[in-house]
Structure formats: C-alpha cells, structure tokens
Design an enzyme around this catalytic site. Structure first.
Site, PDB file in Angstrom:
ATOM      1  NE  ARG A  58     -17.592  98.574  15.653  1.00 51.63           N
ATOM      2  CZ  ARG A  58     -18.111  99.214  16.667  1.00 51.63           C
ATOM      3  NH1 ARG A  58     -19.379  99.517  16.657  1.00 51.63           N
ATOM      4  NH2 ARG A  58     -17.381  99.546  17.694  1.00 51.63           N
ATOM      5  CB  CYS A 108     -21.660  96.133  19.217  1.00 53.98           C
ATOM      6  SG  CYS A 108     -20.721  95.763  17.736  1.00 53.98           S
ATOM      7  CG  ASP A 117     -17.443  88.499  21.552  1.00 56.55           C
ATOM      8  OD1 ASP A 117     -18.468  89.087  21.930  1.00 56.55           O
ATOM      9  OD2 ASP A 117     -16.294  88.868  21.880  1.00 56.55           O
ATOM     10  NE  ARG A 148     -18.145  98.396  26.940  1.00 52.78           N
ATOM     11  CZ  ARG A 148     -18.851  98.751  27.981  1.00 52.78           C
ATOM     12  NH1 ARG A 148     -19.657  99.783  27.925  1.00 52.78           N
ATOM     13  NH2 ARG A 148     -18.772  98.075  29.101  1.00 52.78           N
ATOM     14  CB  VAL A 155     -22.021  87.690  28.476  1.00 52.23           C
ATOM     15  CG1 VAL A 155     -21.020  88.830  28.645  1.00 52.23           C
ATOM     16  CG2 VAL A 155     -21.375  86.356  28.859  1.00 52.23           C
ATOM     17  NE  ARG A 186     -21.011  96.514  25.218  1.00 60.53           N
ATOM     18  CZ  ARG A 186     -20.142  96.321  24.226  1.00 60.53           C
ATOM     19  NH1 ARG A 186     -20.423  96.746  23.021  1.00 60.53           N
ATOM     20  NH2 ARG A 186     -19.000  95.704  24.436  1.00 60.53           N
ATOM     21  CE  LYS A 195     -14.122  93.159  17.964  1.00 66.06           C
ATOM     22  NZ  LYS A 195     -14.677  93.915  19.076  1.00 66.06           N
ATOM     23  CG  ASN A 196     -12.561  92.088  21.567  1.00 58.66           C
ATOM     24  OD1 ASN A 196     -12.755  93.120  20.910  1.00 58.66           O
ATOM     25  ND2 ASN A 196     -13.517  91.205  21.799  1.00 58.66           N
TER      26      ASN A 196
HETATM   27  N1  EPU Z   1     -20.700  95.342  32.739  1.00 56.82           N
HETATM   28  C1  EPU Z   1     -21.243  96.165  33.696  1.00 56.82           C
HETATM   29  N2  EPU Z   1     -20.461  97.167  34.191  1.00 56.82           N
HETATM   30  C2  EPU Z   1     -19.190  97.379  33.762  1.00 56.82           C
HETATM   31  C3  EPU Z   1     -18.639  96.536  32.787  1.00 56.82           C
HETATM   32  C4  EPU Z   1     -19.420  95.508  32.284  1.00 56.82           C
HETATM   33  O1  EPU Z   1     -22.389  95.998  34.091  1.00 56.82           O
HETATM   34  O2  EPU Z   1     -18.530  98.312  34.255  1.00 56.82           O
HETATM   35  C5  EPU Z   1     -21.497  94.230  32.196  1.00 56.82           C
HETATM   36  C6  EPU Z   1     -21.780  94.434  30.712  1.00 56.82           C
HETATM   37  O3  EPU Z   1     -22.909  95.271  30.501  1.00 56.82           O
HETATM   38  C7  EPU Z   1     -22.005  93.018  30.234  1.00 56.82           C
HETATM   39  C8  EPU Z   1     -21.012  92.224  31.103  1.00 56.82           C
HETATM   40  O4  EPU Z   1     -20.736  93.037  32.248  1.00 56.82           O
HETATM   41  O5  EPU Z   1     -23.298  92.621  30.520  1.00 56.82           O
HETATM   42  C9  EPU Z   1     -19.718  91.850  30.406  1.00 56.82           C
HETATM   43  O6  EPU Z   1     -19.068  92.986  29.897  1.00 56.82           O
HETATM   44  P1  EPU Z   1     -17.487  93.092  29.728  1.00 56.82           P
HETATM   45  O7  EPU Z   1     -17.029  94.297  30.454  1.00 56.82           O
HETATM   46  O8  EPU Z   1     -16.856  91.782  30.046  1.00 56.82           O
HETATM   47  O9  EPU Z   1     -17.366  93.349  28.170  1.00 56.82           O
HETATM   48  P2  EPU Z   1     -16.583  94.494  27.420  1.00 56.82           P
HETATM   49  O10 EPU Z   1     -15.248  94.692  28.016  1.00 56.82           O
HETATM   50  O11 EPU Z   1     -17.467  95.659  27.212  1.00 56.82           O
HETATM   51  C10 EPU Z   1     -15.418  92.844  25.767  1.00 56.82           C
HETATM   52  C11 EPU Z   1     -15.342  92.696  24.281  1.00 56.82           C
HETATM   53  C12 EPU Z   1     -16.678  92.239  23.731  1.00 56.82           C
HETATM   54  C13 EPU Z   1     -17.045  90.921  24.408  1.00 56.82           C
HETATM   55  C14 EPU Z   1     -17.037  91.072  25.935  1.00 56.82           C
HETATM   56  C15 EPU Z   1     -17.292  89.776  26.666  1.00 56.82           C
HETATM   57  C16 EPU Z   1     -13.712  94.373  23.716  1.00 56.82           C
HETATM   58  C17 EPU Z   1     -13.389  95.636  23.012  1.00 56.82           C
HETATM   59  N3  EPU Z   1     -14.977  93.975  23.679  1.00 56.82           N
HETATM   60  O12 EPU Z   1     -16.418  93.836  25.998  1.00 56.82           O
HETATM   61  O13 EPU Z   1     -16.496  92.028  22.343  1.00 56.82           O
HETATM   62  O14 EPU Z   1     -18.310  90.521  23.982  1.00 56.82           O
HETATM   63  O15 EPU Z   1     -15.766  91.589  26.351  1.00 56.82           O
HETATM   64  O16 EPU Z   1     -16.387  88.809  26.310  1.00 56.82           O
HETATM   65  O17 EPU Z   1     -12.825  93.719  24.256  1.00 56.82           O
HETATM   66  C18 EPU Z   1     -17.192  91.678  20.132  1.00 56.82           C
HETATM   67  O18 EPU Z   1     -15.992  91.442  19.855  1.00 56.82           O
HETATM   68  O19 EPU Z   1     -18.123  91.450  19.319  1.00 56.82           O
HETATM   69  C19 EPU Z   1     -17.508  92.215  21.455  1.00 56.82           C
HETATM   70  C20 EPU Z   1     -18.694  92.761  21.732  1.00 56.82           C
END
Ligand code: EPU
Length: 417
Positions: free
Chosen positions: A398, A118, A306, A94, A328, A123, A22-23
């Site tokens: 999802r 989610c 995850d 997201r 995280v 976030r 997915k990601n």
């Molecule tokens: N964060 C910030 N500012 C930012 C970006 C992130 O403070 O600009 C914080 C977030 O709030 C969080 C941490 O940094 O506390 C990590 O966030 P990250 O940006 O790494 O996550 P993401 O890109 O929003 C992706 C996956 C998530 C997965 C995370 C961590 C996708 C679409 N989503 O999210 O997947 O949990 O990386 O590995 O790629 C899931 O599949 O269930 C899922 C939530």
C-alpha cells in the site's frame, strides 16, 4: 494473502532512490477534481493505494492515464460526471475521505462510503465533517455512507480540535472554491500539507500559511488544472535509514528533502547512527552497538507516528531499555505481538511500550497487520537468525514502491512467495 520472506541480512549497503510521498499523492490526486481540466502529476509513487485511487476517480468519470513506472499521472477532471461512489474501493482507503471536499466544492454534492484504511484503532472523520459543515455543507451519515450537500460554500473561521492531517486537507480543498476567506486554526503542519497547498496555488488558488498552525484560504471562482511534482516520501526515507541502523549498514538515499527528515534523523542519531546530509541526498552509517532511545509520537514537527513501528524494530536489539509513547493513534501497537514472536522483549503499559533490547531475535511466521507494522517486521526480520515469513504483504505494498527490489539492491535477503 501475499507473503514476503526475509533472511538475516548483514550490514545493508548501497543507494536507493526514494519514491514520491504516499500521503502527499493521496491528497493531491483528489485535489485535481477541483479544476474542470487536466492536471499532470510527477513523482507519483507506484503503490497499491495510488492504483486504488485511480480506479475510484475513473468510477467518477475522470480520465486517468497513469504511467506508473515513470511516476506520471495525467488526470482529466473535465469528464467528472458522478458525485456519488458506492465503490468498495473507497472502503479500502482512509484517504478516500479526501474526495468529500473537492466533490462538494466542484458540484455541490458528494456521497462516499465510510472510508477504511489501516486498522490503527478508531479513526473517525468528525473534524472533517465539522469543518465542511462550517463552510455551509449539510452532512448526514447513514447506512455506512456520508452524504454532503451545499448550494454554496462560504468562507468561515474554523478551529480544529486537533491538528488532523486529513481534516486540514479536506477543508483546505473545499475552501479553495468557497466564496470569501477561510481561516483555519490549529491545523496540521506536515510537509504533505505544504505540498497540497503548493498544488492548490499552482491551480490558481490562494492558500497562505501552510506549514504554520494557521492557514488562510481565499476562495477562487474557478481553478485550473496544473502540473506538479510530488515531494519525496519522508517515511520511506526514514524506513531505509532505520534499516541502516538495524543492520549496522551504510545506506545512501537520493530524492530526499533532508529538512523533512529532521525529527527522524535526530532520534536515529541518538541511537549512535551517523547521518551525512547533502542537498537532496544523505547517507546513514549504522553501528553494531545501537543505543536505546525514548521517543513520543506527535504531529509534525514532532516524531512521526508513521515511523514508530520501524523505530521499535530497531530498539528490539538496542543495548538497554527504550520507552516509546504513541500519542497520535490509540491502537497503533499491533506490531508488538508480532515482534515478540521473533523474541523481542516489549511490554505495553497504556500508551507506552517499554522495549528492552535482546542479544538475539529468531525468525518466525508473523503477520503484517498494517503498512508500518509490515515495514517494522521487515527490519526486525533482517536482524533475526533464520527466516521470517511475513503474511499480509499487501499491506506493505500500500505504501512502499518496489520494496523487494530496493532492499535486494542493498544486499538484503528478501523474496516474495
Ligand atoms: N482524528 C479524529 N477525528 C478526525 C480526524 C482525526 O479523532 O476527524 C484523530 C485520529 O483518529 C487520530 C488523530 O486524530 O487519532 C490523527 O489523525 P489524522 O487525521 O492526522 O490522520 P489521517 O489524516 O487519518 C494521515 C496519514 C497517516 C498518518 C496520519 C498522522 C494519509 C492518507 N494518512 O492520516 O498515514 O499516520 O496522517 O500523521 O495522509 C501511514 O502512512 O502509514 C498512515 C497511517
């Protein structure tokens, strides 16, 4: 709101083919915007987040043909005619934040609604915006919209405050069409980042270092559409391994990259589960005496956030006390109250959850508040006496393709109502 009902399911047995990640798909689909011709993606998982992304791309003028059963998506980005989307669909995902980098790089402007996804606590996307600003974009956030503009993007040296997956992806994509070289430090090292870098490179991009903590992107004047097969979903695989652990079953998986599963397999083995690994397949042999484990979620190659909820579901019936620490996401414990409705003994203290295994869980009506919480409730439901009725099944859809069919193949009692 859809519901899934699961019944107590003795030792799950059989083999499942894992879908595409997915990601990785949700990053590579927007990356196709960087070229003004056609890309063909294979192994695209038929999940609702992918369908929503297809609709968003169509709203931007792209022609998308998605043969979901075959996992093949053909995207013609030549017809892109709109750099602004007011679609409500953007708020559902997201990963719609990942439109910013490609739209900005391709046409010099982007406007999207603040992304949703989610509910895992706050976030923000400040790291994405800071990175794009460093490449020369002017960014404003007003009335729930993010607007970005740039006459020209220029390579820069960017240090991320945290190895954010999404920020790493967005900046890599924008940098791929920027003038000059971008050095990105303290980046995410997840396999999905490496898959995106591979796609950018087959498009003709020059991305080096993906999978390490420093990525260098040398911008190209133009990129071409490309063919690419998405990597297998390590979290879906981990969820089925956890199902073998929870039910004391024997679950075989095909279409896996075992290396990506190292952090998950290490912890599940500690629980007493044997995992036999082949080149692109594995079998997990559960046990009827699950040992407790302590784990802490971390960016890759640490233990994935995850998989935290699913692991908690397994520890609910372990023979002893486990301590699970979520570092995280701040609010990723919504499954705790739901697992407690089934009789689990869990106490949350700050960022840690202390789970004391119980002899018996009993089925109840519960809610899947997010994707992985839903997966955890399925696993706990398979081990609970009676029936567990899980509300909010759309969250599970999802990210898990054909979840009932796959678990039914393994002998689980599962039906959608
Ligand atoms: N964060 C910030 N500012 C930012 C970006 C992130 O403070 O600009 C914080 C977030 O709030 C969080 C941490 O940094 O506390 C990590 O966030 P990250 O940006 O790494 O996550 P993401 O890109 O929003 C992706 C996956 C998530 C997965 C995370 C961590 C996708 C679409 N989503 O999210 O997947 O949990 O990386 O590995 O790629 C899931 O599949 O269930 C899922 C939530």
């Amino acid at each position: 709101m859809g519901k899934i009902v699961v019944g107590k399911s003795e030792a799950l047995r059989g083999t499942v083919r894992v879908s595409g990640a997915k990601n990785a798909a949700l990053a590579i689909i927007p990356a196709t915007i960087l070229a003004s011709d056609t890309s063909v993606l294979e192994n695209v998982p038929p999940i609702s987040d992918v369908h929503v992304y297809r609709d968003i791309l169509e709203e931007l003028g792209l022609q998308v043909d998605y043969a979901s059963a075959a996992g093949k998506m053909t995207i013609n980005a030549d017809t892109l005619n709109n750099y602004r989307t007011s679609s409500d669909k953007v708020r559902q995902l997201r990963a719609s934040s990942l439109l910013l980098g490609p739209l900005l790089a391709r046409g010099g402007e982007a406007q999207i609604a603040m992304p949703g996804g989610c509910d895992l606590g706050p976030r923000p996307i400040d790291y994405h915006l800071k990175g794009l600003a460093a490449l020369g974009a002017e960014i404003s956030v007003e009335h729930g919209y993010i607007r970005a503009k740039a006459k020209e993007l220029k390579g820069a040296e960017i240090y991320l405050d945290y190895p954010s997956v999404g920020a790493t992806e967005n900046i890599m994509m924008a940098a791929a069409l920027a003038k000059g070289t971008t050095t990105l430090e303290n980046v995410a090292r997840e396999p999905e980042i490496v898959d995106l870098a591979s796609f950018l490179n087959v498009m003709g991009g020059k991305v080096k270092g993906a999978g390490t903590d420093t990525i260098k992107v040398t911008g190209s004047p133009r990129l071409s559409g490309a063919d690419h097969a998405i990597i297998p979903d390590r979290i879906e695989a981990g969820t089925f391994i956890a199902a073998a652990a929870a039910t004391g079953g024997e679950v075989g998986l095909t279409n896996v990259i075992p290396k990506h599963l190292d952090p998950i397999c290490a912890k599940i083995r500690e629980m007493g589960v044997d995992i036999d690994i082949k080149e692109d397949a594995l079998t997990a042999y559960g046990t009827d005496r699950i040992k407790p484990v302590d784990l802490k979620t971390l960016p890759y190659p640490g233990f994935p956030t995850d998989m935290q909820a699913q692991m908690m579901a397994v520890t609910c019936k372990a023979q002893g006390t486990s301590v699970i620490t979520e570092t995280v996401f701040e609010g990723r414990y919504k499954h705790v109250d739901e697992l407690k409705r089934l009789g689990a003994n869990i106490k949350v203290e700050g960022r840690s959850a202390v789970v004391t295994g119980v002899e018996r869980l009993s089925g109840a009506a519960v809610s899947a508040t997010d994707l992985r919480a839903g997966a955890a409730l399925l696993l706990a439901g398979f081990t609970a006496d009676g029936e567990t009725e899980i509300d909010g099944a759309e969250h599970i859809d999802r990210g898990y393709a054909g979840i009932e069919a796959k678990f039914t193949r393994l002998g689980a009692k599962i039906r959608r109502v």
